[in-house]
Design a protein around this motif. Structure first.
Motif, PDB file in Angstrom:
ATOM      1  N   SER A 171       0.839  -1.196   0.000  1.00 22.34           N
ATOM      2  CA  SER A 171       0.000   0.000   0.000  1.00 22.34           C
ATOM      3  C   SER A 171       0.874   1.245   0.000  1.00 22.34           C
ATOM      4  O   SER A 171       1.984   1.257   0.555  1.00 22.34           O
ATOM      5  N   THR A 173       0.636   5.853  -0.337  1.00 26.24           N
ATOM      6  CA  THR A 173      -0.084   7.116  -0.513  1.00 26.24           C
ATOM      7  C   THR A 173       0.782   8.028  -1.361  1.00 26.24           C
ATOM      8  O   THR A 173       2.002   8.117  -1.144  1.00 26.24           O
ATOM      9  N   HIS A 201      -3.914   4.401  -1.297  1.00 26.78           N
ATOM     10  CA  HIS A 201      -4.925   4.907  -0.366  1.00 26.78           C
ATOM     11  C   HIS A 201      -5.452   6.267  -0.807  1.00 26.78           C
ATOM     12  O   HIS A 201      -6.661   6.485  -0.877  1.00 26.78           O
ATOM     13  N   GLU A 202      -4.545   7.185  -1.061  1.00 24.11           N
ATOM     14  CA  GLU A 202      -4.942   8.539  -1.452  1.00 24.11           C
ATOM     15  C   GLU A 202      -3.869   9.159  -2.327  1.00 24.11           C
ATOM     16  O   GLU A 202      -2.696   8.759  -2.280  1.00 24.11           O
ATOM     17  N   SER A 203      -4.272  10.162  -3.103  1.00 24.72           N
ATOM     18  CA  SER A 203      -3.344  11.036  -3.813  1.00 24.72           C
ATOM     19  C   SER A 203      -3.604  12.450  -3.311  1.00 24.72           C
ATOM     20  O   SER A 203      -4.720  12.965  -3.464  1.00 24.72           O
ATOM     21  N   ILE A 204      -2.600  13.056  -2.716  1.00 24.14           N
ATOM     22  CA  ILE A 204      -2.772  14.324  -2.009  1.00 24.14           C
ATOM     23  C   ILE A 204      -1.926  15.406  -2.666  1.00 24.14           C
ATOM     24  O   ILE A 204      -0.710  15.244  -2.845  1.00 24.14           O
ATOM     25  N   GLU A 216      -1.910  17.943   5.663  1.00 25.93           N
ATOM     26  CA  GLU A 216      -1.673  16.948   4.617  1.00 25.93           C
ATOM     27  C   GLU A 216      -0.992  15.706   5.179  1.00 25.93           C
ATOM     28  O   GLU A 216      -1.300  14.573   4.786  1.00 25.93           O
ATOM     29  N   GLN A 219      -3.548  13.722   7.062  1.00 24.14           N
ATOM     30  CA  GLN A 219      -4.416  13.038   6.099  1.00 24.14           C
ATOM     31  C   GLN A 219      -3.732  11.805   5.535  1.00 24.14           C
ATOM     32  O   GLN A 219      -4.334  10.732   5.409  1.00 24.14           O
ATOM     33  N   ALA A 220      -2.450  11.935   5.195  1.00 21.29           N
ATOM     34  CA  ALA A 220      -1.710  10.802   4.639  1.00 21.29           C
ATOM     35  C   ALA A 220      -1.537   9.687   5.662  1.00 21.29           C
ATOM     36  O   ALA A 220      -1.500   8.502   5.312  1.00 21.29           O
ATOM     37  N   ARG A 222      -3.612   8.799   7.944  1.00 22.66           N
ATOM     38  CA  ARG A 222      -4.879   8.209   8.352  1.00 22.66           C
ATOM     39  C   ARG A 222      -5.012   6.741   7.967  1.00 22.66           C
ATOM     40  O   ARG A 222      -5.490   5.913   8.744  1.00 22.66           O
ATOM     41  N   ASP A 223      -4.563   6.381   6.778  1.00 21.83           N
ATOM     42  CA  ASP A 223      -4.698   4.995   6.306  1.00 21.83           C
ATOM     43  C   ASP A 223      -3.469   4.141   6.583  1.00 21.83           C
ATOM     44  O   ASP A 223      -3.416   2.982   6.160  1.00 21.83           O
TER      45      ASP A 223
END
Length: 420
Positions: A171, A173, A201-204, A216, A219-220, A222-223
């Motif tokens: 995984s 980010t 998980h995310e693209s920030i 930020e 947020q990164a 979090r997962d």
């Protein structure tokens, strides 16, 4: 040849550099060439310095169509507005028909679409990798005036996925600079990770000049990703990674070549970069690439270790030789039309030395073609001004970035095909 330094360039908006030539090669006419690079930042100065060195070599070899090359260097400050203003001044005030630069795709794109292409000026970039530039060229908007000696973002994105897969990462980010380059490579990297079965998980998006990136980083976190992918420049990269490490985030990070910076290494600290691996395109393992390293080391009293140096050398050399082939009074379109004469696989092979440049000029003046053998090998361009390239992974060491693995052009192509 004069050993030139750019120590006084930080913060400068513009600098005109008069290139010296040996008395026997003195010319009584001048050809102005525009050069736009981010000389205000540590990694931008050597890239610009390399291009100016090529200008010295071309002058020593006889100049462009017998005229002295005058490289007019302007600092884009790694800012699109400043870069466009710099390019516009070179085109409108200095009347250049050739512009060499710049690094960031987020600056090259507006320069191309709003300055050089409308004005009929050829633009040759060393380092811009956005696939948006391919779309612009393919649409005809670039008018055949756009070239770059750096491979598109697809290569680095694929290599990042390859490295993550090899490391067993499941995984990730993605953090990307919120500009044309970052949005492009961030999107392509996320697609590449997912193509090999790695969860994104995310693209920030990371914006410039924020006082803090704690939101930020939170947020990164979090997962709880196993790794981060960082398509950032050093300034925001330093601030974000400090926040990330401070919050207890993983030190497993994969970074684009934009982070190959002494400032980033020093500010983040080697202790926090032990699990960091970077990606970059590379010169092929051929004699001409080795010769460039030797020549650069002799010229600048140290090996080429920063990003884009070999690409900057080839961009300037090919562009100036094409200018010679087109003639001193050439338009941008005339110069662009001669790029194929300089990079003809069937042409006479010429090395990237003063003697090689002189021989190339002789052949080109007689209407022949040459196969330029440069710092990144035997360069050829496709219909959209793109090149292909091998890749490397690299890590940070006490002395600076250190190559970890060389990935051949064939390996890169095979891996990208497997993803598709």
């Amino acid at each position: 040849m004069m050993k030139r330094t750019l120590l006084g360039l930080a913060g400068a908006i513009a600098l005109t550099v008069g290139l010296q030539v040996a008395p026997a090669m003195a010319q009584d006419c001048t050809v102005d060439v525009g050069t736009v690079y981010p000389t205000s930042v540590d990694w931008g100065q050597p890239i610009a310095q390399t291009a100016l060195w090529v200008g010295d070599m071309i002058n020593e070899a006889g100049g462009v169509d017998g005229c002295e090359v005058n490289m007019i260097l302007r600092d884009d400050q790694n800012d699109s507005r400043v870069g466009v203003d710099a390019a516009r001044a070179l085109v409108d005030l200095d009347g250049v028909q050739l512009l060499i630069g710049t690094v960031s795709s987020g600056i090259s794109i507006p320069i191309l679409t709003s300055v050089t292409a409308p004005a009929g000026v050829m633009q040759m970039s060393c380092c811009s990798s956005s696939t948006r530039l391919t779309e612009i060229a393919a649409s005809g908007e670039a008018n055949g005036l756009w070239f770059r000696t750096f491979a598109t973002a697809d290569v680095q994105a694929a290599v990042a996925a390859m490295l993550a897969q090899d490391a067993g990462i499941e995984s990730v980010t993605v953090l990307f600079k919120n500009d044309d380059w970052g949005q492009d490579i961030g999107r392509i990297a996320a697609e590449a990770f997912e193509a090999v079965g790695i969860t994104v998980h995310e693209s920030i998006a990371i914006n410039d000049a924020q006082p803090s990136y704690r939101a930020e980083a939170t947020q990164a976190l979090r997962d709880q990703p196993e790794a981060l992918y960082l398509a950032l420049y050093p300034t925001e990269g330093i601030s974000f990674v400090r926040e990330w490490i401070g919050l207890g985030g993983t030190s497993t990070m994969i970074g684009a070549n934009s982070l190959k910076s002494d400032d980033f290494r020093a500010a983040v600290g080697l202790d926090n970069l032990t699990a960091f691996v970077g990606t970059d395109t590379s010169s092929p393992r051929v004699a001409s690439a080795d010769a460039f390293v030797d020549a650069y080391t002799a010229q600048f009293e140290g090996p080429p270790s920063g990003p884009g140096l070999a690409n900057s050398f080839d961009a300037a050399a090919i562009a100036l030789l094409a200018y010679h082939a087109a003639g001193r009074d050439a338009t941008g379109a005339d110069i662009a039309a001669q790029v194929t004469a300089v990079t003809d696989p069937e042409g006479e092979a010429i090395p990237a030395t003063v003697e090689g440049f002189a021989r190339a000029m002789e052949v080109l003046s007689e209407g022949g073609t040459v196969s330029y053998q440069g710092a990144t090998g035997a360069v050829t361009f496709d219909a959209n001004g793109n090149v292909s390239a091998p890749a490397v992974s690299w890590v940070f060491a006490e002395a600076g970035p250190s190559e970890e693995r060389y990935i051949s052009l064939e390996e890169v192509a095979a891996f990208m095909a497997s993803m598709n």
